[in-house]
Design a protein around this motif. Structure first.
Motif: not given
Length: 410
Positions: A59-64, A152-160, A187-193, A316-322
């Motif tokens: 998620p973008s908020c992991e690298l704000p 290749p990398v792409y960022e959109s909707a608050g996700l990478i 509206e993940f842009e600007g959210w917090t991890l 394995y699953t990483t759970q991000f609570y944003v």
């Protein structure tokens, strides 16, 4: 974001809920049990899906902030993500171009330069090689030719997203089939991890089946969600990506603590709240699930990021609570942790514990097929896409998503 498309999906759900109906698949589908247990197929899936298709890596908020980085391994590929000075994201092979040692240990941190711990070669966070230790002794090299290899990398909707094939010709935006435009509704842009953790799980497809299945909710989760929980879902597909949500004329209000039910039939399109338009579970093929929750006095979401493990029976699953904002009061922090801890119990002790038992039983080889009913269309579609993309050549892969683009434009 296409609010009109989100409203159309919501009205579909309301109409089916009012009529007490749901959308069904055409028939029951049979999937070979070996698709979960065959180690040869598992290695092919890792190669042709996880090392060839775009993956949602953070998620973008992991690298704000500029200078933030994240290093991780995915199916044997060491990946380095960096937030660069101009705010863009870089994705690199985390291997020093001298001898291949990772330049950054796995984890997150902050830094604009990375020095390899083996021989001291130094790279900027945009991948450029800027320093060779003892250059007179080493000999002359072309630094520009020895930069970190880019993905290749792409960022959109608050996700990478990143593609772990530096030579991939598949545009990530094409692969998403416009789905990221709808994901902007979160509206993940600007959210917090707020918090994250990683859980071991069963075979990756066994684990992912659960995110596409409401049928099991009142049975497996009777002690957590409740035996009267809904078990129906309508499915909306965007290429291999799917949103599933229960057909109902009601929605649970998540903008306040009252959990008030809202009758969506009586609301105009303009009155439909944003959180109602994103209700349900949103999956990004092949490994992401996003679901909204309410805790800590505000909107939140759990983003589940699933990867295959070392063997066919492991993942394995990483759970991000944003969260929309970082909770400030002690009570709100406690409430947010309680919500996140509850979700751990649901996944770890119910979904994945059951999935591991299921996988062990399937490994007996005595059951040749598993069934996906007409009410389990999400699972049907997922397995069809998994088989299709696993077996597609690189050229066929491009044509598959070009066809999806043409169909979406019609």
């Amino acid at each position: 974001m296409s609010r009109e498309e989100l409203i159309s999906m919501t009205r579909n759900l309301v109409a089916h809920g009012a009529a007490d109906t749901m959308e069904y698949a055409d028939e029951i589908v049979r999937i070979p049990a070996s698709s979960y247990t065959d180690p040869v197929l598992f290695e092919k899936e890792k190669r042709n899906i996880f090392r060839r298709l775009p993956l949602m890596v953070a998620p973008s908020c992991e690298l704000p902030e500029p200078g933030d980085y994240k290093a991780m391994d995915i199916c044997g590929v060491p990946l380095l993500l960096t937030r660069q000075r101009d705010g863009s994201v870089g994705a690199f092979l985390n291997m020093c171009t001298h001898r291949g040692n990772p330049v950054v240990p796995n984890g997150t941190g902050k830094g604009t330069r990375f020095t390899c711990g083996y021989h001291g070669w130094t790279f900027k966070n945009d991948g450029d090689l800027v320093g060779v230790a003892s250059p007179k002794d080493f000999g002359a090299v072309d630094k520009a030719a020895l930069c970190l290899k880019r993905f290749p990398v792409y960022e959109s909707a608050g996700l990478i997203w990143a593609t772990l094939d530096p030579d991939s010709k598949l545009p990530i935006a094409d692969y998403l089939c416009g789905y990221d435009e709808l994901l902007k509704a979160f509206e993940f842009e600007g959210w917090t991890l707020f918090a994250q953790r990683t859980l071991p799980g069963p075979n990756w497809k066994t684990a992912y089946d659960g995110y596409l299945d409401f049928y099991h909710l009142p049975v497996l989760h009777k002690d957590t969600f409740g035996a009267d929980f809904y078990n129906r879902a309508n499915y909306f597909a965007f290429g291999p990506h799917q949103r599933l949500s229960t057909p109902s004329k009601f929605a649970i209000k998540v903008s306040g603590d009252d959990d008030q039910q809202m009758d969506l039939e009586v609301l105009s399109d303009d009155e439909l709240p944003q959180e109602v338009l994103v209700q349900g579970v949103w999956t990004i093929f092949p490994h992401i699930s996003i679901a909204s929750f309410y805790g800590g006095g505000q909107r939140g979401a759990m983003i589940s990021q699933l990867f295959p493990g070392e063997t066919v029976g492991e993942s394995y699953t990483t759970q991000f609570y944003v969260m929309e904002n970082r909770p400030e009061t002690e009570a709100d922090v406690k409430s947010a942790h309680e919500q996140f801890d509850f979700l751990e119990i649901v996944v770890r002790d119910e979904d994945y514990k059951t999935g591991k038992r299921q996988h062990e039983a399937l490994q007996s080889g005595l059951m040749k097929e598993v069934l996906f009913g007409r009410n389990e269309r999400g699972g049907q579609v997922f397995h069809q896409w998994a088989a299709k993309l696993t077996n597609a050549s690189d050229e066929e892969l491009l044509e598959i998503f070009a066809a999806e683009q043409r169909q979406a434009a019609e």
